[in-house]
Motif scaffolding. Sequence first.
Motif, PDB file in Angstrom:
ATOM      1  N   ASN A 124       0.849  -1.371  -0.124  1.00 55.66           N
ATOM      2  CA  ASN A 124      -0.026   0.100   0.018  1.00 55.66           C
ATOM      3  C   ASN A 124       0.990   1.273   0.023  1.00 55.66           C
ATOM      4  OD1 ASN A 124      -2.124  -1.429  -0.135  1.00 55.66           O
ATOM      5  ND2 ASN A 124      -2.752  -1.440   2.145  1.00 55.66           N
ATOM      6  N   ASN A 125       1.910   1.065   0.381  1.00 54.96           N
ATOM      7  CA  ASN A 125       2.932   2.240   0.618  1.00 54.96           C
ATOM      8  C   ASN A 125       4.335   1.942  -0.400  1.00 54.96           C
ATOM      9  OD1 ASN A 125       1.688   4.035   2.647  1.00 54.96           O
ATOM     10  ND2 ASN A 125       1.524   2.014   3.563  1.00 54.96           N
ATOM     11  N   ARG A 126       4.004   1.208  -1.609  1.00 55.64           N
ATOM     12  CA  ARG A 126       5.261   0.856  -2.283  1.00 55.64           C
ATOM     13  C   ARG A 126       6.317   1.827  -2.261  1.00 55.64           C
ATOM     14  NH1 ARG A 126       7.470  -4.266  -2.495  1.00 55.64           N
ATOM     15  NH2 ARG A 126       6.985  -5.253  -4.543  1.00 55.64           N
ATOM     16  N   PHE A 127       6.209   3.054  -2.636  1.00 52.73           N
ATOM     17  CA  PHE A 127       7.140   3.992  -3.001  1.00 52.73           C
ATOM     18  C   PHE A 127       8.170   4.214  -1.563  1.00 52.73           C
ATOM     19  CE2 PHE A 127       6.070   7.675  -0.104  1.00 52.73           C
ATOM     20  CZ  PHE A 127       4.623   7.261   0.448  1.00 52.73           C
ATOM     21  N   MET A 128       7.548   3.828  -0.495  1.00 50.00           N
ATOM     22  CA  MET A 128       8.041   3.871   0.798  1.00 50.00           C
ATOM     23  C   MET A 128       9.305   2.871   1.187  1.00 50.00           C
ATOM     24  SD  MET A 128       7.339   6.717   3.097  1.00 50.00           S
ATOM     25  CE  MET A 128       8.687   7.153   4.313  1.00 50.00           C
ATOM     26  N   ASP A 129       8.278   1.532   0.684  1.00 50.92           N
ATOM     27  CA  ASP A 129       8.963   0.258   0.824  1.00 50.92           C
ATOM     28  C   ASP A 129      10.102   0.140   0.264  1.00 50.92           C
ATOM     29  OD1 ASP A 129       8.725  -2.361   1.787  1.00 50.92           O
ATOM     30  OD2 ASP A 129       8.126  -3.247  -0.108  1.00 50.92           O
ATOM     31  N   LEU A 130      10.030   0.808  -1.141  1.00 55.30           N
ATOM     32  CA  LEU A 130      11.147   0.685  -2.098  1.00 55.30           C
ATOM     33  C   LEU A 130      12.429   1.445  -1.748  1.00 55.30           C
ATOM     34  CD1 LEU A 130       9.093   0.886  -5.320  1.00 55.30           C
ATOM     35  CD2 LEU A 130      10.924  -0.869  -4.887  1.00 55.30           C
ATOM     36  N   ARG A 131      12.166   2.343  -0.511  1.00 57.73           N
ATOM     37  CA  ARG A 131      13.223   3.032  -0.049  1.00 57.73           C
ATOM     38  C   ARG A 131      14.359   2.229   0.767  1.00 57.73           C
ATOM     39  NH1 ARG A 131      10.670   8.815   1.696  1.00 57.73           N
ATOM     40  NH2 ARG A 131       9.623   9.350  -0.158  1.00 57.73           N
ATOM     41  N   LYS A 132      13.619   1.118   1.034  1.00 60.94           N
ATOM     42  CA  LYS A 132      14.689  -0.032   1.819  1.00 60.94           C
ATOM     43  C   LYS A 132      15.671  -0.581   0.702  1.00 60.94           C
ATOM     44  CE  LYS A 132      10.993  -1.194   4.769  1.00 60.94           C
ATOM     45  NZ  LYS A 132       9.837  -1.919   4.603  1.00 60.94           N
ATOM     46  N   ASP A 133      16.850  -0.515   0.978  1.00 63.22           N
ATOM     47  CA  ASP A 133      17.758  -1.303   0.085  1.00 63.22           C
ATOM     48  C   ASP A 133      17.616  -2.662  -0.241  1.00 63.22           C
ATOM     49  OD1 ASP A 133      19.784   0.718  -0.266  1.00 63.22           O
ATOM     50  OD2 ASP A 133      21.197  -0.157   1.343  1.00 63.22           O
ATOM     51  N   GLU A 134      16.969  -3.385   0.568  1.00 62.27           N
ATOM     52  CA  GLU A 134      16.850  -4.770   0.180  1.00 62.27           C
ATOM     53  C   GLU A 134      15.665  -5.017  -0.736  1.00 62.27           C
ATOM     54  OE1 GLU A 134      16.451  -3.624   3.300  1.00 62.27           O
ATOM     55  OE2 GLU A 134      15.016  -4.366   4.381  1.00 62.27           O
ATOM     56  N   VAL A 135      14.638  -4.164  -0.700  1.00 56.39           N
ATOM     57  CA  VAL A 135      13.584  -4.030  -1.240  1.00 56.39           C
ATOM     58  C   VAL A 135      13.712  -3.546  -2.862  1.00 56.39           C
ATOM     59  CG1 VAL A 135      11.197  -3.316  -1.806  1.00 56.39           C
ATOM     60  CG2 VAL A 135      11.887  -4.002   0.534  1.00 56.39           C
ATOM     61  N   LYS A 136      14.531  -2.479  -2.910  1.00 52.25           N
ATOM     62  CA  LYS A 136      15.092  -1.773  -4.246  1.00 52.25           C
ATOM     63  C   LYS A 136      15.973  -2.870  -4.851  1.00 52.25           C
ATOM     64  CE  LYS A 136      17.296   1.843  -3.387  1.00 52.25           C
ATOM     65  NZ  LYS A 136      16.972   2.856  -2.306  1.00 52.25           N
ATOM     66  N   ALA A 137      16.710  -3.659  -4.134  1.00 44.40           N
ATOM     67  CA  ALA A 137      17.615  -4.818  -4.785  1.00 44.40           C
ATOM     68  C   ALA A 137      16.910  -5.809  -5.561  1.00 44.40           C
ATOM     69  CB  ALA A 137      18.528  -5.401  -3.638  1.00 44.40           C
ATOM     70  N   ILE A 138      15.675  -6.062  -5.075  1.00 39.29           N
ATOM     71  CA  ILE A 138      14.752  -7.028  -5.963  1.00 39.29           C
ATOM     72  C   ILE A 138      14.755  -6.639  -7.613  1.00 39.29           C
ATOM     73  CG2 ILE A 138      12.484  -8.342  -6.115  1.00 39.29           C
ATOM     74  CD1 ILE A 138      12.352  -8.154  -3.077  1.00 39.29           C
ATOM     75  N   PHE A 139      14.366  -5.047  -7.351  1.00 35.80           N
ATOM     76  CA  PHE A 139      14.126  -4.696  -8.648  1.00 35.80           C
ATOM     77  C   PHE A 139      15.323  -4.485  -9.723  1.00 35.80           C
ATOM     78  CE2 PHE A 139      10.529  -4.579  -6.014  1.00 35.80           C
ATOM     79  CZ  PHE A 139       9.473  -5.098  -6.758  1.00 35.80           C
TER      80      PHE A 139
END
Length: 442
Positions: A124-139
């Motif tokens: 629901n807050n993906r833009f914020m979630d993506l600020r985490k390194d380990e989430v960004k790394a997936i993409f």
Amino acid sequence: MPSWQHVTYSNEIGPEHYGKQLTVGGWVQDLRNLGGISFLQLRDRSGVIQVTLLKKRSKELFDLAAGIPRESVVLVSGTVKESKEARAGFEIIPEKIDILSKAEAPLPLGVIDKVGADLDTRLNNRFMDLRKDEVKAIFQVKAKTLTGIRNYLTSEGFVEVSTPKIVAAGAEGGSTLFPIKYFDRSAFLAQSPQLYKQNLMASGLDRIFEIAPAYRAEASDTIRHIAEFMSLDVELAFIRSSEDVMAVAEGIVMASLQHVREHARAELEKLGVTVDLPAAPFPRVKYKEAVEMVCGEGLKIRPGDDLGTEGEKALGDVMKREKRSELYFITEFPTSLKRGTFYAKRYDEDPETTGYFDLDYRGQEIVSGGQREHRYDVLTEQMRENNLNLDSFEFYLKAFRFGMPPHGGFGFGVERYVQKMLDLPNVREAVLYPRDRSRLIP
Ligand code: AMO
């Protein structure tokens, strides 16, 4: 640095900058105020920069920094100074701080908090979630996987194509079609480019691939089904059997895993994942053999049944226990099981069996395909058996009447592949903005 880049990113700063002035930009991750000195952690696309503020140097800047809410966007201009204490080996002593965008408080989702939020809150807050390194790394890994796939297929002479996603007929069974209103007619969102990629085999553009969304109105909510997924579709002509098609799928996997190993080291480290290169050729497990193996695990699957999620998982367990491979083909699917797949070629000497295959990765199907039936009369017979109205497939069938070479191909679920590669618990983790029965926003 490109001419359009006006900030220096953390990973671009090195000893050559020590003592020099520059401007950095990013999100205020944290501020530690120790009285006379405070440390502002500024996060940008590539890392975290320490900005050190001394009250006695500038009370004005010190107070300004103290009042910036977490996750606000700022520009900091100052001098780079070597620092043994700062994690990056340097700190910035600021001369100027511009607040470009102030963040509200409280944050909808913590960025550096250790307590993990549930997947729904994160999505629901993906833009914020993506600020985490380990989430960004997936993409970042996903993008590199796609580059590896494109490089491989292009080097093998495959042409990248785009086919329509608004279509008049489905190819993968009516139950998962999304109907849409198309001017004054009804249409569907494409479940697969199946009919088009086969159509292209009659065009001379006979070695193609497409990477595009595919839509499925999946009835159930599972950790591996989404309503919109990225499908890598491959089709090639003048094949001898499904084996030639499997060799391409294998080549894609080997090349893309190798590409990720070479080009996504830092991201894999952030994710705490190692990607091993499997031995090729991957094992081929005949469907019949797979059923026996799964039954040996205590599951009740009769020959002719779909292995299903549980069956695939059980097969993965056996393959792992026997240290055979994390990637393996299930081959020779029975005709009855692929009945809905009217385009599958059946063995001439055994029409109850097809050369169709799945490629499974750690107990989950990621690819499905095989040799197609290219003979017009046999194909139309198979379509009639499936109660299809041939008139609505005329554009597809026409190509088979004017010179269609033997061909085959497959659909390759990109997110499922990334999910398994990175050992993610849910396929949605590998989709920026997943679509499913309950999710339409964001
Ligand atoms: P199939 O329906 O098996 O075959 O799909 C091919 C691959 O696409 C992925 N996939 C999905 N991924 C996430 N969510 C879903 N709902 C979903 N559905 C499918 C899987 C699957 O292996 N036209 C044939 C392919 C062909 O023969 O060329 C087809 O679409 O990884």
